[in-house]
Enzyme design. Structure first.
Site, short mmCIF file in Angstrom:
data_model
loop_
_atom_site.label_atom_id
_atom_site.label_comp_id
_atom_site.label_asym_id
_atom_site.label_seq_id
_atom_site.Cartn_x
_atom_site.Cartn_y
_atom_site.Cartn_z
N CYS A 190 0.81 -1.22 0.00
CA CYS A 190 0.00 0.00 0.00
C CYS A 190 0.85 1.27 0.00
O CYS A 190 0.61 2.20 -0.78
CB CYS A 190 -0.95 -0.01 1.20
SG CYS A 190 -0.21 -0.63 2.71
N GLN A 247 1.99 5.07 9.25
CA GLN A 247 0.99 4.16 8.70
C GLN A 247 -0.14 3.88 9.69
O GLN A 247 0.09 3.60 10.87
CB GLN A 247 1.69 2.86 8.26
CG GLN A 247 2.72 3.13 7.18
CD GLN A 247 3.42 1.89 6.63
OE1 GLN A 247 4.60 1.94 6.35
NE2 GLN A 247 2.71 0.79 6.45
N ARG A 292 4.17 2.66 12.50
CA ARG A 292 2.71 2.55 12.70
C ARG A 292 2.29 3.67 13.66
O ARG A 292 2.91 3.83 14.74
CB ARG A 292 2.37 1.20 13.30
CG ARG A 292 0.90 0.93 13.47
CD ARG A 292 0.19 0.53 12.20
NE ARG A 292 0.64 -0.75 11.68
CZ ARG A 292 0.47 -1.14 10.42
NH1 ARG A 292 -0.10 -0.34 9.53
NH2 ARG A 292 0.90 -2.33 10.02
N HIS A 295 -2.33 6.08 4.96
CA HIS A 295 -0.90 6.10 5.24
C HIS A 295 -0.30 7.42 4.74
O HIS A 295 -0.63 7.89 3.66
CB HIS A 295 -0.19 4.94 4.54
CG HIS A 295 -0.54 3.58 5.08
ND1 HIS A 295 -1.25 3.39 6.25
CD2 HIS A 295 -0.24 2.34 4.62
CE1 HIS A 295 -1.38 2.09 6.48
NE2 HIS A 295 -0.79 1.44 5.50
P1 NAP Z 1 -8.37 -8.32 7.41
O1 NAP Z 1 -9.18 -7.09 7.65
O2 NAP Z 1 -7.68 -8.91 8.56
O3 NAP Z 1 -9.30 -9.40 6.71
C1 NAP Z 1 -8.82 -10.65 6.24
C2 NAP Z 1 -9.82 -11.76 6.60
O4 NAP Z 1 -9.88 -11.89 8.03
C3 NAP Z 1 -11.25 -11.50 6.21
O5 NAP Z 1 -11.47 -11.81 4.85
C4 NAP Z 1 -12.01 -12.43 7.15
O6 NAP Z 1 -12.07 -13.74 6.57
C5 NAP Z 1 -11.11 -12.53 8.37
N1 NAP Z 1 -11.65 -11.86 9.58
C6 NAP Z 1 -11.58 -12.38 10.82
N2 NAP Z 1 -12.10 -11.55 11.72
C7 NAP Z 1 -12.57 -10.49 11.05
C8 NAP Z 1 -13.24 -9.31 11.44
N3 NAP Z 1 -13.53 -9.05 12.72
N4 NAP Z 1 -13.60 -8.41 10.49
C9 NAP Z 1 -13.29 -8.65 9.19
N5 NAP Z 1 -12.64 -9.76 8.77
C10 NAP Z 1 -12.27 -10.68 9.68
O7 NAP Z 1 -7.23 -8.04 6.31
P2 NAP Z 1 -7.09 -6.84 5.26
O8 NAP Z 1 -6.50 -5.66 5.92
O9 NAP Z 1 -8.35 -6.69 4.49
O10 NAP Z 1 -5.94 -7.43 4.32
C11 NAP Z 1 -6.17 -8.46 3.38
C12 NAP Z 1 -4.91 -8.66 2.55
O11 NAP Z 1 -4.63 -7.46 1.83
C13 NAP Z 1 -3.65 -8.97 3.38
O12 NAP Z 1 -2.84 -9.87 2.67
C14 NAP Z 1 -2.96 -7.62 3.46
O13 NAP Z 1 -1.56 -7.75 3.64
C15 NAP Z 1 -3.30 -7.04 2.11
N6 NAP Z 1 -3.29 -5.58 2.08
C16 NAP Z 1 -3.90 -4.90 3.09
C17 NAP Z 1 -3.89 -3.51 3.06
C18 NAP Z 1 -4.53 -2.71 4.16
O14 NAP Z 1 -4.37 -1.49 4.15
N7 NAP Z 1 -5.26 -3.30 5.10
C19 NAP Z 1 -3.29 -2.84 1.99
C20 NAP Z 1 -2.70 -3.57 0.97
C21 NAP Z 1 -2.71 -4.95 1.02
P3 NAP Z 1 -13.36 -14.69 6.75
O15 NAP Z 1 -14.57 -13.88 6.38
O16 NAP Z 1 -13.13 -15.82 5.79
O17 NAP Z 1 -13.36 -15.09 8.19
#
Ligand code: NAP
Length: 372
Positions: A138, A165, A270, A277
């Site tokens: 990101c 970030q 962070r 960010h």
């Molecule tokens: P995240 O919010 O942790 O969500 C990932 C998965 O966690 C969800 O699909 C869900 O899967 C599960 N989960 C468990 N508890 C949750 C809750 N309380 N609320 C929502 N989801 C929950 O991860 P993310 O930030 O979207 O990131 C996803 C990927 O994108 C990662 O590989 C990360 O490195 C990448 N990424 C993130 C960002 C960023 O700014 N966040 C930027 C660029 C790339 P289930 O529905 O199957 O349980």
């Protein structure tokens, strides 16, 4: 002509929610026959009203269902990619894999997608039958869009990037934990009333004690982020960099396909912003370029970059996570020549890492595939 079959995994996370919102608001689902997959809720109804969509969540680990798709778009995270991608390819899946996770970014067969910067790289990969298209880190993607004009004119010798970030960069559970941390402290200290300024030093001591209290919520960050900052993101590398810091140079140069890599390094930190960010940049140009030319190169490169005048009022209004959150614009300001010498430029930029830093390049890749 039949529509391409699109499978979406990871819609419940931070990136997934923002992506679903963008796909719906842009009417993108009309172009596909969509199935939504889940790692945790297969067989139940998904919460969306989508045209051309199966209302039931499919099992995100079922290779046979995944194999029916022409495109799989996942925001589920690196563990899922590691578990499924290789096995799915080995089982004969020939479709496109679009992914927000970092797992496959540096693989030879993968392209890091940021089409306002490297559409030509994406198009030539499609011609070469490449099928894995991965969103960039990101912070790197946001920096590249902010400085697109300087990269395109090959003006940059090196960049030092100091990042600020947001909690949401670590996902939904971390954002929740930041709020809990803030509540844990403020609920306690504010019991004494609203006006604590006459004893603020003793209040600060109390805050410090609360941050190390055994019941302080820190299961996800491992440390207090509220009332604090954490100058290490991701794992440790042997050269002393954090993995997040390492990504800047390797990913930016892969995105640009540079023959002579541009050195990019800095410290990733962070902070307790919820979303967006920010980064403070020291840019060494290859030669002295007048400031007005630098500003034109930056502001004319793409429709999303927003040059903010290097003035206090404009900076504090537009160059903040508060202004940028939920916004596709990428403000860049504090642009000035530094006392270090005429080819050294200072800049500060902010971007919504869930939009241009994650969801938007993936969404736009779907359109590139539709046009291909
Ligand atoms: P995240 O919010 O942790 O969500 C990932 C998965 O966690 C969800 O699909 C869900 O899967 C599960 N989960 C468990 N508890 C949750 C809750 N309380 N609320 C929502 N989801 C929950 O991860 P993310 O930030 O979207 O990131 C996803 C990927 O994108 C990662 O590989 C990360 O490195 C990448 N990424 C993130 C960002 C960023 O700014 N966040 C930027 C660029 C790339 P289930 O529905 O199957 O349980």
């Amino acid at each position: 002509m039949s529509k391409m079959k699109l499978g979406i995994v990871g819609w419940r996370g931070m990136v997934g929610q923002v992506l679903m919102d963008r796909l719906m608001s842009e009417g993108d689902f009309s172009h596909f026959e969509t199935s939504i997959f889940s790692t945790s809720q297969k067989g139940t109804h998904h919460p969306f009203t989508l045209i051309n969509s199966n209302p039931i969540l499919l099992d995100a680990y079922d290779l046979n269902s995944l194999k029916q798709m022409d495109i799989i778009l996942t925001c589920q995270g690196g563990d899922y990619t590691s578990k499924v991608h290789r096995e799915l390819r080995s089982s004969g899946f020939k479709g496109y894999w679009i992914d927000a996770a970092s797992t496959l970014r540096m693989e030879d067969k993968s392209v890091i997608i940021l089409d306002p910067i490297n559409k030509h790289v994406i198009e030539s990969a499609l011609k070469n039958q490449q099928k894995d298209f991965i969103g960039g880190n990101c912070t790197v993607s946001l920096m590249m869009l902010a400085l697109g004009g300087l990269f395109a004119s090959d003006s940059i010798e090196w960049i030092s990037s100091m990042t600020y970030q947001a909690a949401s960069g670590a996902g939904a559970r971390h954002m929740n934990e930041l709020l809990k941390q803030m509540k844990f402290v403020t609920d306690d200290v504010m019991k004494e009333g609203d006006n604590l300024s006459d004893k603020i030093l003793s209040v600060e001591k109390k805050v410090k004690t609360l941050l190390s209290d055994p019941s302080f919520p820190s299961e996800n960050f491992g440390h207090p982020l509220a009332f604090n900052l954490l100058p290490w993101i991701d794992s440790e590398l042997e050269n002393g960099q954090s993995k997040e810091e390492w990504k800047a140079s390797v990913e930016a140069n892969k995105i640009l396909q540079t023959k002579n890599p541009i050195a990019i390094d800095g410290t990733c930190v962070r902070i307790s912003a919820m979303r967006c960010h920010s980064q403070a940049l020291t840019i060494k140009l290859k030669k002295d370029i007048p400031l007005n030319e630098i500003e034109s190169m930056i502001s004319e490169h793409n429709p999303w970059v927003k040059l903010v005048a290097n003035k206090k009022a404009e900076t504090l209004q537009y160059l903040t996570p508060e202004f940028t959150s939920g916004n596709l614009q990428i403000p860049i300001g504090r642009v000035r020549k530094m006392n270090l010498g005429p080819s050294f430029i200072n800049a500060f930029t902010v971007g919504d890492q869930l939009l241009w830093g994650a969801a938007e390049p993936l969404r736009r890749m779907l359109h590139i595939l539709l046009e291909y």
